[in-house]
Design an enzyme around this catalytic site. Structure first.
Site, PDB file in Angstrom:
ATOM      1  N   GLY A 118      38.120  37.964  32.987  1.00 31.98           N
ATOM      2  CA  GLY A 118      39.055  39.036  33.312  1.00 31.98           C
ATOM      3  C   GLY A 118      38.501  40.435  33.393  1.00 31.98           C
ATOM      4  O   GLY A 118      39.200  41.342  33.861  1.00 31.98           O
ATOM      5  N   GLU A 135      34.541  33.413  29.832  1.00 34.61           N
ATOM      6  CA  GLU A 135      34.670  32.812  31.181  1.00 34.61           C
ATOM      7  C   GLU A 135      34.694  33.903  32.252  1.00 34.61           C
ATOM      8  O   GLU A 135      35.660  34.009  33.016  1.00 34.61           O
ATOM      9  CB  GLU A 135      35.970  32.001  31.265  1.00 34.61           C
ATOM     10  CG  GLU A 135      36.117  30.905  30.233  1.00 34.61           C
ATOM     11  CD  GLU A 135      37.550  30.345  30.176  1.00 34.61           C
ATOM     12  OE1 GLU A 135      38.426  30.828  30.927  1.00 34.61           O
ATOM     13  OE2 GLU A 135      37.787  29.445  29.359  1.00 34.61           O
ATOM     14  N   PRO A 136      33.667  34.724  32.343  1.00 36.34           N
ATOM     15  CA  PRO A 136      33.704  35.790  33.355  1.00 36.34           C
ATOM     16  C   PRO A 136      33.481  35.247  34.752  1.00 36.34           C
ATOM     17  O   PRO A 136      32.671  34.349  34.967  1.00 36.34           O
ATOM     18  CB  PRO A 136      32.536  36.706  32.948  1.00 36.34           C
ATOM     19  CG  PRO A 136      31.586  35.811  32.216  1.00 36.34           C
ATOM     20  CD  PRO A 136      32.412  34.724  31.569  1.00 36.34           C
ATOM     21  N   GLY A 137      34.212  35.780  35.695  1.00 37.05           N
ATOM     22  CA  GLY A 137      34.025  35.420  37.095  1.00 37.05           C
ATOM     23  C   GLY A 137      33.663  36.656  37.885  1.00 37.05           C
ATOM     24  O   GLY A 137      32.503  36.940  38.168  1.00 37.05           O
ATOM     25  N   ARG A 138      34.692  37.453  38.188  1.00 33.50           N
ATOM     26  CA  ARG A 138      34.517  38.638  39.041  1.00 33.50           C
ATOM     27  C   ARG A 138      33.371  39.558  38.570  1.00 33.50           C
ATOM     28  O   ARG A 138      32.604  40.045  39.388  1.00 33.50           O
ATOM     29  CB  ARG A 138      35.825  39.438  39.029  1.00 33.50           C
ATOM     30  CG  ARG A 138      35.836  40.588  39.998  1.00 33.50           C
ATOM     31  CD  ARG A 138      37.047  41.516  39.750  1.00 33.50           C
ATOM     32  NE  ARG A 138      38.270  40.825  39.466  1.00 33.50           N
ATOM     33  CZ  ARG A 138      39.227  40.543  40.368  1.00 33.50           C
ATOM     34  NH1 ARG A 138      39.075  40.920  41.609  1.00 33.50           N
ATOM     35  NH2 ARG A 138      40.318  39.912  39.993  1.00 33.50           N
ATOM     36  N   CYS A 151      46.667  36.912  63.969  1.00 32.07           N
ATOM     37  CA  CYS A 151      47.992  37.304  64.446  1.00 32.07           C
ATOM     38  C   CYS A 151      48.987  37.489  63.311  1.00 32.07           C
ATOM     39  O   CYS A 151      49.938  36.711  63.170  1.00 32.07           O
ATOM     40  CB  CYS A 151      48.497  36.260  65.430  1.00 32.07           C
ATOM     41  SG  CYS A 151      47.300  35.972  66.717  1.00 32.07           S
TER      42      CYS A 151
HETATM   43  N1  LLP Z   1      39.328  31.883  33.176  1.00 28.21           N
HETATM   44  C1  LLP Z   1      40.515  31.514  33.662  1.00 28.21           C
HETATM   45  C2  LLP Z   1      41.299  30.490  32.964  1.00 28.21           C
HETATM   46  C3  LLP Z   1      41.010  32.103  34.845  1.00 28.21           C
HETATM   47  O1  LLP Z   1      42.200  31.739  35.318  1.00 28.21           O
HETATM   48  C4  LLP Z   1      40.238  33.080  35.518  1.00 28.21           C
HETATM   49  C5  LLP Z   1      40.714  33.709  36.756  1.00 28.21           C
HETATM   50  C6  LLP Z   1      38.979  33.427  34.956  1.00 28.21           C
HETATM   51  C7  LLP Z   1      38.563  32.814  33.785  1.00 28.21           C
HETATM   52  C8  LLP Z   1      38.078  34.431  35.603  1.00 28.21           C
HETATM   53  O2  LLP Z   1      38.653  35.698  35.687  1.00 28.21           O
HETATM   54  P1  LLP Z   1      37.780  36.935  36.216  1.00 28.21           P
HETATM   55  O3  LLP Z   1      36.667  37.174  35.208  1.00 28.21           O
HETATM   56  O4  LLP Z   1      37.231  36.583  37.537  1.00 28.21           O
HETATM   57  O5  LLP Z   1      38.732  38.046  36.269  1.00 28.21           O
HETATM   58  N2  LLP Z   1      41.986  35.962  43.299  1.00 28.21           N
HETATM   59  C9  LLP Z   1      42.236  37.075  42.406  1.00 28.21           C
HETATM   60  C10 LLP Z   1      41.780  36.790  40.992  1.00 28.21           C
HETATM   61  C11 LLP Z   1      42.395  35.549  40.399  1.00 28.21           C
HETATM   62  C12 LLP Z   1      41.888  35.234  39.017  1.00 28.21           C
HETATM   63  C13 LLP Z   1      42.350  33.891  38.577  1.00 28.21           C
HETATM   64  N3  LLP Z   1      41.842  33.468  37.299  1.00 28.21           N
HETATM   65  C14 LLP Z   1      41.593  38.319  42.999  1.00 28.21           C
HETATM   66  O6  LLP Z   1      40.972  38.241  44.061  1.00 28.21           O
HETATM   67  O7  LLP Z   1      41.719  39.403  42.427  1.00 28.21           O
END
Ligand code: LLP
Length: 428
Positions: free
Chosen positions: A249, A286-289, A355
């Protein structure tokens, strides 16, 4: 936002040298010419650099960083993080197969998501994932049945909904009572009791994930406090929770956001854990972004300039199917020229060929460009390609990974014929 911002998000891996935008050691216009557009380009060095503060802040503590691969699940990206010691946070059987194909270790995988099927559970048990992050009481029962049928015990953590406001966009906020995610805080103790009774389960942890693109530390501390209250209650009943998973997050800078650095966030969390005498437990994130967002750009060619009475449009060859974030969340992402030119700048909307009026990549941008120029949509490494679709029968973009002055094609551009390969005409 101006097109000549001194510091781009992703700096120093995304920066101008003179008038040319470089992605690490590769000139963006050269990449566009060599691989064509629309093109996703990622910097491997930027991904490594983004992981560094997480790893350094957690050094000396039992921990596992599980890259949330939904942000960008391309095999070469997974391979990069696996090589750096990461595990993975997955949300589907498909993501599990990608981890295996990229050489990731299933024993470092946590399986999140609120709608796991029996087939997905079976496969994850067979390959031996580290943990199932369970999101409901009903899922506990099903998982126990599936594990028992395989003569296994499934390691489980309960995803608790701590009911804290992460202060982010409603579509990406997940830790509030009204969200579909997790087990309500006040039902969690009963759920743990039930999990402990079920023959196919082994309780190993607790987790939460409160949202995405979070730019403050306070919601994390609130969530941690709520979780630790539960840990204390549950452990007083004789259950042992080996790990604590605080989800992902952490936000990034798209334009003018100022999220905390990962090491600052973790230092604050560790201080709170230590203050509550809970610092010894294995910690998962659990970092993603925050690991990939600023490591990628989307390169796109200007097709037409279309002046109008109410608005000027800059029509480009990338569209909402390539990058859904603006259309879906009204997200603002930086857009800059791959080569700055001495042309009169006009305010325009940068739009794609799809479109739909919702097909825009940027609104009211000041750009001095001509047809044939290349633009870079910044901070596109997360939730760009992984959310791309084939709407309007548009083949998905190619992807390139760069490191220094080397560039590798890591995903070839789709072809129209490939898109309908699995379809059949009716007889007669
Ligand atoms: N763990 C869980 C259980 C999650 O649902 C998520 C993201 C993450 C970790 C990773 O979160 P992050 O570190 O990436 O914030 N498509 C949206 C973001 C959706 C996030 C969904 N869950 C966007 O483009 O902003």
């Amino acid at each position: 936002m101006k097109d000549d911002d001194a510091t781009l998000p992703g700096d120093p891996f995304m920066a101008y040298r003179g008038d040319t935008l470089f992605i690490d050691g590769c000139a963006a216009p050269d990449l566009a010419a060599r691989f064509a557009t629309p093109l996703y380009v990622y910097s491997r060095a930027a991904m490594r650099a983004a992981l560094g503060p997480y790893q350094r802040a957690l050094a000396g503590r039992a921990h596992l960083i599980c890259y949330a691969m939904k942000a960008n699940s391309s095999l070469a990206v997974l391979q990069t993080f696996a090589a750096l010691g990461c595990g993975f946070d997955i949300v589907s059987g498909g993501e599990l197969e990608r981890v295996l194909a990229a050489g990731g270790d299933p024993a470092k995988v946590v399986f999140s998501g609120l709608g796991k099927t029996r087939a997905e559970m079976r496969r994850a048990l067979e390959v031996g994932v580290k943990c199932f992050n369970v999101e409901s009481e009903a899922e506990l029962e099903t998982l126990s049945e599936v594990a028992t049928s395989l003569n296994r015990r499934a390691p489980v953590s309960l995803r608790v909904n701590p009911d804290v406001d992460a202060g982010t966009h409603p579509y990406i906020s997940t830790g509030l009572k009204g969200n579909k995610f997790g087990i309500a805080h006040d039902r969690a103790v009963a759920a743990y009791r039930r999990a402990a009774q079920l023959p196919g389960l082994a309780v190993v942890g607790i987790d939460c994930h409160i949202g995405s693109q979070i730019t403050e530390i306070a919601p994390y501390l609130d969530a941690l406090d709520r979780l630790l209250d539960l840990v204390e209650t549950v452990e007083a009943e004789g259950l042992r929770l080996q790990h604590l998973d605080l989800g992902g997050g952490l936000g990034i800078r798209y334009t003018d956001e100022a999220p905390p650095a990962a090491d600052a966030l973790i230092a604050a969390l560790l201080a709170r854990l230590d203050a509550r005498g809970q610092g010894g437990r294995e910690l998962l994130f659990e970092p993603g972004r925050s690991l990939v967002g600023n490591a990628g750009v989307l390169l796109t060619e200007v097709l037409y300039l279309k002046p109008g009475e109410a608005k000027n449009f800059c029509v480009v060859d990338a569209a909402m199917n390539d990058l859904m974030r603006p259309a879906l969340y009204e997200a603002t992402m930086g857009i800059v020229p791959a080569r700055r030119r001495d042309l009169p700048a006009v305010v325009c909307d940068v739009v794609g060929p799809v479109c739909e009026s919702g097909d825009w990549l940027g609104r009211d941008r000041l750009l001095g460009v001509e047809a044939g120029d290349t633009l870079a949509v910044l901070s596109a490494g997360a939730y760009g390609m992984s959310m791309a679709s084939n709407y309007n029968t548009r083949p998905r973009a190619a992807e390139v990974m760069v490191d220094g002055d080397q560039a590798w094609l890591i995903r070839e551009r789709e072809t129209a014929a490939g898109l309908f390969r699995g379809e059949t005409l009716l007889p007669g």
